[in-house]
Write an enzyme that holds these catalytic residues in place. Structure first.
Site, mmCIF file in Angstrom:
data_model
loop_
_atom_site.group_PDB
_atom_site.id
_atom_site.type_symbol
_atom_site.label_atom_id
_atom_site.label_comp_id
_atom_site.label_asym_id
_atom_site.label_seq_id
_atom_site.Cartn_x
_atom_site.Cartn_y
_atom_site.Cartn_z
ATOM 1 C CG HIS A 1 32.239 39.159 38.050
ATOM 2 N ND1 HIS A 1 32.513 37.836 37.824
ATOM 3 C CD2 HIS A 1 33.423 39.743 38.346
ATOM 4 C CE1 HIS A 1 33.804 37.622 37.979
ATOM 5 N NE2 HIS A 1 34.387 38.768 38.300
ATOM 6 C CE LYS B 1 23.498 56.226 30.964
ATOM 7 N NZ LYS B 1 22.493 57.187 31.349
#
Length: 180
Positions: free
Chosen positions: A103, A155
């Protein structure tokens, strides 16, 4: 009559054999939870082991290689406009969560009413994902990586790297034994 009953009871032994229920469930096209889709929607190799408690979302956007093992209570949630791809010979530990969307958090509107940010998740070949790890949208994990239990991957991870922590950081390289 008694002999016939004893003979029929002999078939019960097949139901307690390891893998018998998994075989039966695969044959009746076990439903993928969440959006109640059949497993036939998943793009998977026949030699995948997926525990029946694994939850999928947008299964049509999930691609599984061969010899994949996804352990109990894991969650693999793709979204309508992004995919999750898991390479060959990869193991996903119990309780692992993989998401390809999240979101947005703009002020002035409740988070659940805001649009999603959707980005592909790619997990390479021969990757070991430890129990209760979390892999977030947009991450690419290189071939041969190991994620320590409880890692939160935010990452990209280069190939043959061992990572751990929150957020996940490189601990050492797989194969050379030395620290990175």
């Amino acid at each position: 009559m008694i002999r016939g009953m004893i003979e029929r009871l002999g078939y019960v032994r097949y139901l307690v054999k390891p893998g018998a229920w998994r075989w039966l469930i695969d044959r009746i096209d076990y439903t993928v939870t969440d959006h109640v889709q059949p497993w036939s929607v998943l793009k998977r190799h026949p030699r995948c082991f997926i525990h029946p408690t694994v939850a999928f979302r947008s299964a049509e956007n999930i691609i599984l290689g061969h010899d994949i093992r996804i352990q109990p209570y894991s969650c693999v949630w793709a979204s309508p406009n992004s995919k999750i791809a898991i390479g060959d010979h990869t193991g996903i530990g119990p309780g692992t969560m993989i998401f390809s969307s999240n979101h947005q958090l703009e002020p002035g509107s409740p988070y659940h009413l805001q649009p999603w940010t959707e980005r592909d998740v790619i997990i390479g070949k021969d990757v070991w994902v430890g129990a209760a790890s979390v892999i977030l949208p947009g991450v690419t994990i290189g071939d041969g990586c190991v994620l320590a239990a409880g890692s939160v991957v935010t990452k990209d991870i280069p190939a043959n790297t061992i990572v751990g922590g929150v957020p996940a950081r490189a601990i050492k390289s797989r194969g050379d034994g030395g620290p990175r």
